[in-house]
Design an enzyme around this catalytic site. Structure first.
Site, short mmCIF file in Angstrom:
data_model
loop_
_atom_site.label_atom_id
_atom_site.label_comp_id
_atom_site.label_asym_id
_atom_site.label_seq_id
_atom_site.Cartn_x
_atom_site.Cartn_y
_atom_site.Cartn_z
N TYR A 262 22.00 -7.46 -2.92
CA TYR A 262 22.82 -6.59 -3.12
C TYR A 262 22.53 -5.71 -4.24
O TYR A 262 22.26 -6.35 -5.19
CB TYR A 262 24.15 -7.28 -3.20
N GLY B 259 1.58 -7.40 -0.65
CA GLY B 259 1.52 -6.59 -1.70
C GLY B 259 1.07 -7.02 -3.09
O GLY B 259 0.72 -8.26 -3.02
N TYR C 172 4.75 -8.18 15.86
CA TYR C 172 4.86 -7.06 14.90
C TYR C 172 5.62 -6.00 15.82
O TYR C 172 6.56 -5.31 15.66
CB TYR C 172 3.73 -6.73 14.71
N PHE D 291 0.92 -1.30 -0.09
CA PHE D 291 -0.18 -0.01 0.01
C PHE D 291 0.82 1.25 0.12
O PHE D 291 0.96 1.93 -1.07
CB PHE D 291 -0.89 -0.22 1.29
N GLN E 246 27.56 2.48 16.00
CA GLN E 246 28.76 1.50 15.83
C GLN E 246 29.37 1.36 14.30
O GLN E 246 30.86 1.45 14.36
CB GLN E 246 28.21 0.02 16.01
N LYS F 188 25.41 -0.25 4.90
CA LYS F 188 26.86 0.04 5.29
C LYS F 188 27.87 -0.40 4.24
O LYS F 188 28.56 0.56 3.91
CB LYS F 188 27.12 -1.13 6.44
P1 NAD Z 1 1.48 -3.62 3.27
O1 NAD Z 1 1.13 -4.78 3.86
O2 NAD Z 1 0.43 -3.22 2.15
O3 NAD Z 1 2.76 -3.50 2.49
C1 NAD Z 1 3.99 -4.24 2.93
C2 NAD Z 1 4.59 -4.80 1.98
O4 NAD Z 1 5.83 -5.48 2.31
C3 NAD Z 1 3.88 -5.84 1.14
O5 NAD Z 1 4.08 -5.38 -0.45
C4 NAD Z 1 4.49 -7.03 1.26
O6 NAD Z 1 4.35 -8.05 0.37
C5 NAD Z 1 5.98 -6.70 1.72
N1 NAD Z 1 6.71 -7.64 2.45
C6 NAD Z 1 6.12 -8.47 3.63
N2 NAD Z 1 7.07 -9.26 3.91
C7 NAD Z 1 8.04 -9.10 3.15
C8 NAD Z 1 9.38 -9.91 3.16
N3 NAD Z 1 9.64 -10.67 4.20
N4 NAD Z 1 10.14 -9.54 1.93
C9 NAD Z 1 9.73 -8.62 1.17
N5 NAD Z 1 8.62 -7.88 1.01
C10 NAD Z 1 7.71 -8.24 2.09
O7 NAD Z 1 1.66 -2.55 4.32
P2 NAD Z 1 1.56 -1.07 4.54
O8 NAD Z 1 0.56 -0.43 5.15
O9 NAD Z 1 1.95 -0.54 3.14
O10 NAD Z 1 2.88 -0.82 5.22
C11 NAD Z 1 4.20 -0.41 4.77
C12 NAD Z 1 5.29 -0.47 6.06
O11 NAD Z 1 4.74 0.76 6.75
C13 NAD Z 1 5.22 -1.68 7.02
O12 NAD Z 1 6.56 -1.71 7.33
C14 NAD Z 1 4.26 -1.22 7.90
O13 NAD Z 1 4.93 -2.02 9.39
C15 NAD Z 1 4.69 0.30 8.07
N6 NAD Z 1 3.51 0.85 8.90
C16 NAD Z 1 2.28 1.03 8.07
C17 NAD Z 1 1.22 1.70 8.82
C18 NAD Z 1 -0.09 1.88 8.37
O14 NAD Z 1 -0.98 2.27 8.74
N7 NAD Z 1 -0.18 1.66 6.98
C19 NAD Z 1 1.27 2.21 10.10
C20 NAD Z 1 2.65 2.11 10.78
C21 NAD Z 1 3.61 1.32 10.01
#
Ligand code: NAD
Ligand code: UDP
Length: 313
Positions: A63, A37, A144, A12, A161, A104
């Site tokens: 990489y 996603g 989470y 998203f 570090q 890094k």
């Molecule tokens: P989302 O679930 O739509 O997007 C997360 C994306 O990460 C997806 O496309 C998923 O396929 C991908 N993904 C998950 N595990 C993976 C992995 N192991 N390797 C590669 N890709 C992986 O959620 P979002 O709302 O777009 O959230 C994006 C980020 O923002 C997340 O890290 C989430 O914790 C953080 N976040 C979102 C909100 C919110 O309200 N939307 C609030 C706080 C934090």
């Protein structure tokens, strides 16, 4: 032109960020394992000459020569991050180690999408960055919350570090187009239920609060945060401080959709935070005049239009 890696780029928030970065003239690598996603979110970008899509899991090392990394990969909806909690921890912790290792090695700047969940069920209201939180380490949300907390620790330790240039943002509830219709989060659930004239499922009595930010405001803040001087590491709260009860949200969505749906009450999930509202004083001061500009009504209208379109496809 910078070469920028966006992990979780098909999700998203990631899809909006990729689009904005391309629009700003950058070369974007979108990395995703498509757990939550979808290619649908970025299919319109595939013909762009400076867009590259990589199927990869951040728990494995990666990489690429890049200047900046936005680390967003992680399921964000409670039903999805609780589906395989061990994997959720791996994604946050091993994902952070792998992406920090890359930063890094290639001397890239790296931004971590952390979350208001690091505050758990907060006893301080609104939540400033200085509040250490109230998190259950062994509950349903722990994979989470604690995964994201550990990722913040790793970011700070790599910075201290290994002198990695880091930025940590704590994102509060964000909504908008490209949320998955079955994502399970409150805004998408209520809109889909309202558009289908199904019952609106309020968990608990609906008196719990959240502060909802439209995705464009968040993306703007992420880009501004990345551009701050190297000494600015965060954590910085990013959210819209206007607070609503979940019942108010349900009523607003019924009114905006003109739906005949009724509100029903269901069991409140375990450890569901009672209240949440960001203190965004630091963001306002640091991010060059940033302030959330899109009120809930307007953001919901745009999101409703998106879901209506999805339903008619
Ligand atoms: P989302 O679930 O739509 O997007 C997360 C994306 O990460 C997806 O496309 C998923 O396929 C991908 N993904 C998950 N595990 C993976 C992995 N192991 N390797 C590669 N890709 C992986 O959620 P979002 O709302 O777009 O959230 C994006 C980020 O923002 C997340 O890290 C989430 O914790 C953080 N976040 C979102 C909100 C919110 O309200 N939307 C609030 C706080 C934090
Ligand atoms: N919620 C609800 N009905 C739903 C989905 C969620 O009442 O169909 C509530 C949930 O219990 C929580 C709030 O809405 O109090 C926000 O939930 P969400 O999963 O969107 O995000 P959270 O902020 O809890 O991570």
């Amino acid at each position: 032109m910078k070469r920028i890696l966006v992990t979780g780029g098909a999700g998203f928030i990631g899809s909006h960020l990729c689009e904005r970065l391309l629009g700003d003239g950058h070369d974007v690598i979108c990395l995703d394992n498509y757990f939550t996603g979808s290619k649908k979110n970025i299919v319109h970008l595939l013909d762009h000459p400076y867009f590259e899509l990589v199927r990869h899991d951040v728990t494995q090392s990666f990489y690429a020569e890049v200047d900046e990394i936005y680390n967003l990969a992680c399921p964000a909806s409670p039903i999805h991050y609780q589906y395989n909690p061990i994997k959720t921890v791996k994604t946050s912790v091993m994902g952070a180690i792998n992406m920090l290792g890359l930063a890094k090695r290639v001397r890239a700047k790296i931004l971590q999408a952390s979350t208001s969940e690091v505050y758990g069920d907060p006893s301080v209201h609104p939540q400033p960055e200085s509040y250490w939180g109230n998190v259950n380490p062994v509950g349903k949300r722990s994979c989470y919350d604690e995964g994201k907390r550990c990722a913040e620790t790793l970011f700070m330790d790599y910075h201290i570090q290994n002198k990695v240039k880091i930025k940590i943002v704590r994102i509060f509830n964000t909504y908008g187009p490209n949320m998955h219709p079955n994502d399970g989060r409150v805004v998408s659930n209520f809109i889909m239920q309202a558009l289908r004239n199904e019952d609106i499922t309020v968990y608990g009595d609906g008196s719990q609060t959240r502060s909802f930010q439209y995705v464009d405001d968040l993306v703007d803040a992420l880009i501004r945060m990345m551009a701050t001087p190297d000494k600015v590491t965060g954590p910085v709260n990013i959210g819209n401080p206007k607070e609503f009860t979940i019942l108010e949200l349900a009523e607003k969505i019924i009114a905006l959709t003109g739906s005949g749906s009724k509100i029903i009450y269901q069991t409140l999930p375990e450890d569901d935070p009672v209240q949440r509202k960001p203190d965004i004083t630091i963001a306002r001061n640091l991010l060059d005049g940033w302030t959330p500009g899109i009120p809930l009504g307007e953001g919901l209208e745009r999101t409703i239009a998106y879901f209506k379109n999805q339903l008619s496809e």
